[in-house]
Write a protein that holds these residues in place. Structure first.
Motif, PDB file in Angstrom:
ATOM      1  N   LYS A  37     -14.901   7.432   1.804  1.00  0.00           N
ATOM      2  CA  LYS A  37     -13.219   7.365   2.135  1.00  0.00           C
ATOM      3  C   LYS A  37     -12.947   6.667   3.258  1.00  0.00           C
ATOM      4  O   LYS A  37     -13.398   6.717   4.155  1.00  0.00           O
ATOM      5  CB  LYS A  37     -12.656   8.648   1.946  1.00  0.00           C
ATOM      6  N   VAL A  38     -11.911   5.552   2.968  1.00  0.00           N
ATOM      7  CA  VAL A  38     -11.358   4.807   3.986  1.00  0.00           C
ATOM      8  C   VAL A  38      -9.894   4.917   3.855  1.00  0.00           C
ATOM      9  O   VAL A  38      -9.064   4.613   2.913  1.00  0.00           O
ATOM     10  CB  VAL A  38     -11.757   3.420   3.844  1.00  0.00           C
ATOM     11  N   VAL A  39      -9.232   5.204   4.879  1.00  0.00           N
ATOM     12  CA  VAL A  39      -7.558   5.643   5.038  1.00  0.00           C
ATOM     13  C   VAL A  39      -7.252   4.724   6.228  1.00  0.00           C
ATOM     14  O   VAL A  39      -7.386   4.678   7.396  1.00  0.00           O
ATOM     15  CB  VAL A  39      -7.308   6.991   4.971  1.00  0.00           C
ATOM     16  N   VAL A  40      -6.016   3.822   6.164  1.00  0.00           N
ATOM     17  CA  VAL A  40      -5.339   3.174   6.988  1.00  0.00           C
ATOM     18  C   VAL A  40      -3.854   3.477   7.022  1.00  0.00           C
ATOM     19  O   VAL A  40      -3.264   3.514   6.162  1.00  0.00           O
ATOM     20  CB  VAL A  40      -5.441   1.556   6.624  1.00  0.00           C
ATOM     21  N   ASP A  41      -3.626   4.109   8.208  1.00  0.00           N
ATOM     22  CA  ASP A  41      -2.184   4.565   8.321  1.00  0.00           C
ATOM     23  C   ASP A  41      -1.405   5.454   7.317  1.00  0.00           C
ATOM     24  O   ASP A  41      -0.411   5.292   7.096  1.00  0.00           O
ATOM     25  CB  ASP A  41      -1.335   3.296   8.402  1.00  0.00           C
ATOM     26  N   GLY A  42      -2.598   6.230   6.924  1.00  0.00           N
ATOM     27  CA  GLY A  42      -2.103   7.381   5.967  1.00  0.00           C
ATOM     28  C   GLY A  42      -2.172   7.168   4.589  1.00  0.00           C
ATOM     29  O   GLY A  42      -2.820   7.997   3.799  1.00  0.00           O
ATOM     30  N   ASP A  43      -1.646   5.977   4.295  1.00  0.00           N
ATOM     31  CA  ASP A  43      -1.683   5.519   2.671  1.00  0.00           C
ATOM     32  C   ASP A  43      -1.972   4.226   2.287  1.00  0.00           C
ATOM     33  O   ASP A  43      -1.645   3.662   1.298  1.00  0.00           O
ATOM     34  CB  ASP A  43      -0.180   5.853   2.221  1.00  0.00           C
ATOM     35  N   ASN A  44      -2.699   3.576   3.287  1.00  0.00           N
ATOM     36  CA  ASN A  44      -3.224   2.135   3.108  1.00  0.00           C
ATOM     37  C   ASN A  44      -2.048   1.143   2.980  1.00  0.00           C
ATOM     38  O   ASN A  44      -2.340   0.125   2.255  1.00  0.00           O
ATOM     39  CB  ASN A  44      -4.243   2.147   1.727  1.00  0.00           C
ATOM     40  N   LYS A  45      -0.849   1.676   3.145  1.00  0.00           N
ATOM     41  CA  LYS A  45       0.258   0.449   3.490  1.00  0.00           C
ATOM     42  C   LYS A  45       0.857   0.599   4.690  1.00  0.00           C
ATOM     43  O   LYS A  45       1.404   1.586   5.186  1.00  0.00           O
ATOM     44  CB  LYS A  45       1.244   0.845   2.213  1.00  0.00           C
ATOM     45  N   VAL A  46       0.584  -0.723   5.337  1.00  0.00           N
ATOM     46  CA  VAL A  46       1.319  -0.945   6.702  1.00  0.00           C
ATOM     47  C   VAL A  46       2.549  -1.722   6.734  1.00  0.00           C
ATOM     48  O   VAL A  46       2.309  -2.789   6.718  1.00  0.00           O
ATOM     49  CB  VAL A  46       0.127  -1.289   7.768  1.00  0.00           C
ATOM     50  N   SER A  47       3.790  -0.930   6.751  1.00  0.00           N
ATOM     51  CA  SER A  47       4.872  -2.029   6.774  1.00  0.00           C
ATOM     52  C   SER A  47       5.310  -2.109   8.102  1.00  0.00           C
ATOM     53  O   SER A  47       5.535  -1.169   9.158  1.00  0.00           O
ATOM     54  CB  SER A  47       6.179  -1.152   6.248  1.00  0.00           C
TER      55      SER A  47
END
Length: 247
Positions: A37-47
């Protein structure tokens, strides 16, 4: 073009340099180590908007029958650029065979061309000297933040009469540090009563400058708003519901 950024391992400082996109490398490894598993910023969406720097949390979960010893740096790369970090992330055991390794990346500057799909490359070491390297262990989006307005009129309105709803869709420009119109995008006109969920009435396309205008029949009191689903380069956003009193 370059990204200025700094990285910090959770719990301690870590230097980072911003470079051109790394050359493609073949995945590899030895033994039974797997990245699950790889997760970026919780949901893989960085606004990201136009003002403050953003710190992004990168987490990679891996497993091996002997347990996870540690991880090498997580490198991020995407449209027009890449971030090559140094040092090691912090790994926390989930159980005897699985750990989640985490680092944080501080993003201070992006160009509009950098918006879109990015990838995390990861190297994980197991306690029995097994290892795995994946160039694209996971993906995520760097998205330009968006704003959306909705204004129904007239207010109040007689039942059965036409209600005109206007608004605008704008998004962050990472180079001018201002918001500008996001044209030719499909946006939903939605309605809800006070205690209900939103219902989509129709889909409207913004003009070339992001302006929106449509009509609908006024049937009952309720809230009207526009909602944009977002895409790989631009974050989803919904306008605040505007209450209309129907006489």
């Amino acid at each position: 073009m370059r990204i200025r950024a700094s990285v910090a391992v959770v719990g301690g400082a870590l230097a980072l340099s911003a470079l051109a996109v790394p050359a493609a490398q073949a995945d590899g490894g030895y033994g039974d180590t797997k990245i699950t598993k790889v997760v970026v910023d919780g949901d893989n969406k960085v606004s990201i908007g136009t003002s403050n720097a953003v710190t992004v949390k990168v987490s990679v979960t891996a497993t091996d029958n002997s347990g996870i010893k540690g991880a090498q740096s997580f490198d991020l790369f995407g449209p027009d650029n890449g971030i090559e970090s140094t040092g090691k992330p912090t790994c926390t055991a989930v159980n005897a065979t699985t750990s989640t390794c985490t680092a944080s990346v501080k993003i201070e500057y992006l160009t509009d061309k950098n918006a879109g799909t990015w990838y995390v490359s990861a190297w994980i070491d197991a306690k029995d000297d097994d290892c795995i390297w994946k160039e694209k262990a996971g993906s995520f989006w760097f998205q330009r933040a968006a704003k959306l307005t909705a204004n129904p009129a007239p207010e109040p309105v007689k039942k059965g009469k036409t209600l005109t709803v206007t608004g605008a869709l704008i998004r962050a420009n990472w180079e001018s540090l201002k918001y500008g119109g996001y044209g030719s995008q499909s946006v939903k006109l939605q309605y809800r009563k006070s205690s209900s969920t939103c219902t989509t009435l129709k889909t409207v396309k913004a003009d070339s400058k992001g302006n929106l205008k449509t009509t609908t029949a006024a049937t009952a009191d309720g809230y009207y708003r526009f909602s944009f689903a977002g895409n790989s380069t631009t974050a989803a956003v919904s306008a605040t519901g505007d209450f209309v009193d129907v006489k």
